[in-house]
Design a protein around this motif. Sequence first.
Motif, PDB file in Angstrom:
ATOM      1  N   ILE A  97      28.669  30.963  22.141  1.00 24.73           N
ATOM      2  CA  ILE A  97      28.560  31.265  20.711  1.00 24.73           C
ATOM      3  C   ILE A  97      28.210  30.009  19.942  1.00 24.73           C
ATOM      4  O   ILE A  97      28.856  28.968  20.068  1.00 24.73           O
ATOM      5  CB  ILE A  97      29.878  31.860  20.174  1.00 24.73           C
ATOM      6  CG1 ILE A  97      30.255  33.101  20.962  1.00 24.73           C
ATOM      7  CG2 ILE A  97      29.746  32.183  18.694  1.00 24.73           C
ATOM      8  CD1 ILE A  97      29.206  34.185  20.969  1.00 24.73           C
ATOM      9  N   SER A  98      27.174  30.118  19.129  1.00 25.93           N
ATOM     10  CA  SER A  98      26.784  29.004  18.279  1.00 25.93           C
ATOM     11  C   SER A  98      26.363  29.563  16.902  1.00 25.93           C
ATOM     12  O   SER A  98      25.933  30.716  16.803  1.00 25.93           O
ATOM     13  CB  SER A  98      25.629  28.221  18.925  1.00 25.93           C
ATOM     14  OG  SER A  98      24.490  29.068  19.081  1.00 25.93           O
ATOM     15  N   ASP A 151      30.292  38.391  16.999  1.00 25.84           N
ATOM     16  CA  ASP A 151      30.036  39.698  16.408  1.00 25.84           C
ATOM     17  C   ASP A 151      29.433  40.606  17.466  1.00 25.84           C
ATOM     18  O   ASP A 151      29.274  40.218  18.622  1.00 25.84           O
ATOM     19  CB  ASP A 151      29.148  39.612  15.162  1.00 25.84           C
ATOM     20  CG  ASP A 151      27.825  38.914  15.420  1.00 25.84           C
ATOM     21  OD1 ASP A 151      27.289  39.049  16.558  1.00 25.84           O
ATOM     22  OD2 ASP A 151      27.306  38.247  14.522  1.00 25.84           O
ATOM     23  N   ASP A 152      29.102  41.814  17.060  1.00 24.06           N
ATOM     24  CA  ASP A 152      28.645  42.816  18.008  1.00 24.06           C
ATOM     25  C   ASP A 152      27.393  42.377  18.763  1.00 24.06           C
ATOM     26  O   ASP A 152      27.235  42.673  19.950  1.00 24.06           O
ATOM     27  CB  ASP A 152      28.372  44.127  17.257  1.00 24.06           C
ATOM     28  CG  ASP A 152      28.390  45.338  18.174  1.00 24.06           C
ATOM     29  OD1 ASP A 152      29.449  45.588  18.782  1.00 24.06           O
ATOM     30  OD2 ASP A 152      27.366  46.017  18.273  1.00 24.06           O
ATOM     31  N   ALA A 153      26.516  41.620  18.098  1.00 22.56           N
ATOM     32  CA  ALA A 153      25.267  41.186  18.725  1.00 22.56           C
ATOM     33  C   ALA A 153      25.496  40.148  19.814  1.00 22.56           C
ATOM     34  O   ALA A 153      24.621  39.928  20.672  1.00 22.56           O
ATOM     35  CB  ALA A 153      24.323  40.622  17.664  1.00 22.56           C
ATOM     36  N   ASP A 154      26.659  39.511  19.825  1.00 22.56           N
ATOM     37  CA  ASP A 154      26.948  38.480  20.819  1.00 22.56           C
ATOM     38  C   ASP A 154      27.443  39.054  22.148  1.00 22.56           C
ATOM     39  O   ASP A 154      27.451  38.349  23.168  1.00 22.56           O
ATOM     40  CB  ASP A 154      28.014  37.506  20.292  1.00 22.56           C
ATOM     41  CG  ASP A 154      27.527  36.696  19.104  1.00 22.56           C
ATOM     42  OD1 ASP A 154      26.383  36.208  19.160  1.00 22.56           O
ATOM     43  OD2 ASP A 154      28.292  36.559  18.122  1.00 22.56           O
ATOM     44  N   LEU A 155      27.885  40.294  22.153  1.00 19.61           N
ATOM     45  CA  LEU A 155      28.551  40.845  23.341  1.00 19.61           C
ATOM     46  C   LEU A 155      27.684  40.831  24.600  1.00 19.61           C
ATOM     47  O   LEU A 155      28.201  40.574  25.691  1.00 19.61           O
ATOM     48  CB  LEU A 155      29.050  42.264  23.050  1.00 19.61           C
ATOM     49  CG  LEU A 155      30.081  42.380  21.906  1.00 19.61           C
ATOM     50  CD1 LEU A 155      30.566  43.819  21.783  1.00 19.61           C
ATOM     51  CD2 LEU A 155      31.238  41.433  22.110  1.00 19.61           C
ATOM     52  N   THR A 211      37.146  43.251  19.671  1.00 21.99           N
ATOM     53  CA  THR A 211      38.502  42.922  19.245  1.00 21.99           C
ATOM     54  C   THR A 211      39.141  41.901  20.178  1.00 21.99           C
ATOM     55  O   THR A 211      39.681  40.873  19.736  1.00 21.99           O
ATOM     56  CB  THR A 211      39.374  44.192  19.196  1.00 21.99           C
ATOM     57  OG1 THR A 211      38.789  45.136  18.305  1.00 21.99           O
ATOM     58  CG2 THR A 211      40.776  43.856  18.723  1.00 21.99           C
ATOM     59  N   ILE A 212      39.100  42.173  21.475  1.00 21.64           N
ATOM     60  CA  ILE A 212      39.702  41.259  22.444  1.00 21.64           C
ATOM     61  C   ILE A 212      38.988  39.913  22.413  1.00 21.64           C
ATOM     62  O   ILE A 212      39.623  38.851  22.463  1.00 21.64           O
ATOM     63  CB  ILE A 212      39.660  41.868  23.862  1.00 21.64           C
ATOM     64  CG1 ILE A 212      40.474  43.169  23.911  1.00 21.64           C
ATOM     65  CG2 ILE A 212      40.177  40.870  24.886  1.00 21.64           C
ATOM     66  CD1 ILE A 212      41.937  43.007  23.567  1.00 21.64           C
ATOM     67  N   GLY A 213      37.671  39.927  22.302  1.00 20.66           N
ATOM     68  CA  GLY A 213      36.910  38.680  22.250  1.00 20.66           C
ATOM     69  C   GLY A 213      37.279  37.836  21.044  1.00 20.66           C
ATOM     70  O   GLY A 213      37.404  36.607  21.146  1.00 20.66           O
TER      71      GLY A 213
END
Length: 503
Positions: A333-334, A341-345, A453-455
């Motif tokens: 993540i940067s 957010d959702d796009a990072d999953l 949520t967990i992330g």
Amino acid sequence: MEVSFFYTSTLVFFISIFLILKFQKRSKKTNLPPSPPSLPIIGHLHLLKTPLHRTLQFLAEKYGPIMLLRFGIRPTLIVSSPSIVEEIFTKNDLAFANRPKSIALKLLQYNYTTLGFSPYGNHWRNLRRVATVHIFSSLNIFHSSNIWTEEVRLSAKQLFANSNKQNPEKWTELNLTDLFHELVYNVMMRMAAGKRWSKSADSFKVVNTLIDTYDFIPILRWIGFGGYKYEKEMRSLQDERDKFLQDLIDEGRINRNESNSIDEGKKTVVQSLLALQEADPQYYTDEIVKGMIQIMFTAGTDISAVAMLWTMSLLLNHPEVLEKAKTEIKNQISPAGKLIDDADLPNLPYLRSIINESLRLCPPAPLLLPHFTSEDCTINGYNVPKETTVLINTWAIHRDPNVWEEATKFKPERFEGIEVGNSDQLGFKFVTFGKGKRSCPGSFLAVRFITLTIGTLIQSFDWKRLGPELVDMQEKPGLTMHRDKPLVAFYKPCHQLPMENNP
């Protein structure tokens, strides 16, 4: 009065004997699945202990992965094998697409008219289409992701505010059970009606069992052994739910003129369903609309909260896995300090593997929802009679040493390369959300919400158990696999993550 009671009891007794004999005659069909010895009237009920999925796994080890039990007057097929599940939901999906009936289901599910418990047919197909188009479409999921992202971040900010800022090295105690239930109700309420939850969630907690003793042995209800009290309790519970849902609909109806100017993807579920009602009021009655919303506040909330609690329980017992997930998030993540957010999953494969492994070891619905055969059929070479209740022991399948290597071990690495919640890549050995026509339509939405949520909690805070003892993993008996005790843990904010700078 005593004479009247005697005659009533005698009549009920002979009716029960007639029903038992009728069942036994039907059960004499050759080549039925294996079955333990049974007792008169109660059948195999005396063998059942809680948690039920563990008892059924124990029986399957002795009698095989397909068993025919009798719970009172109801024949019940127990399946604990991926290959047999595959045969059911590929070759015999239509025959197994119905749901059994019961006192609770009739009262709590608007006389079997809801998506989860409506008989298979045109009405069910239409409800499924409505759910797919107006609740779980790609556009609606995209809009919903904004809602749960905001709610997850709001929860994280609240945890940060409640932590000891004066002494950042001091741990703060937190009841994660309360946190997750409040979170899921706020998310579902915003999806359904565009506002946050503001009342007790007790009336929407999933009932422990949807098929009770009075359904297995009707004589108990007829002669007054608590059956009418049970029915009264179910009616009272549904009256409370119904009033709450009707208020949401009435409020949405008042504001429907405003909703006409809202983009389709940004409409609440109530607004979308009321638009359908306006186009076809005879079919989309208030009861049909309430039934669609009710599923969100029962199964939708309960499954998500339970799944998150078991995931955090496993992570607390395996701090090395938690640390590996935290490192992955930090590296992927940067810029630094940005909340996921959702796009990072998609860029967090290990986090996705953790969620999959948690859903494997601790499936929120260990026996899924019961199926019901609409015709005689043959499964694994055995004859299965019409009107047989079918339970898929997901918990046993997910822990089968013949299917999974080190089956009882928490090992997220086994899911490397598998999309989170994607059971299609795993065949029928991973059936957390069911298979076939009656599989859960909201599974994709649920796993994305759970993963985010967990992330976020892993990224934002350090976590540890209250003491050196492992977190108790004992489950509570019921339709959904709740923890036996609330989950309480210590947390403290991560120094590298300035929560107050995140939107």
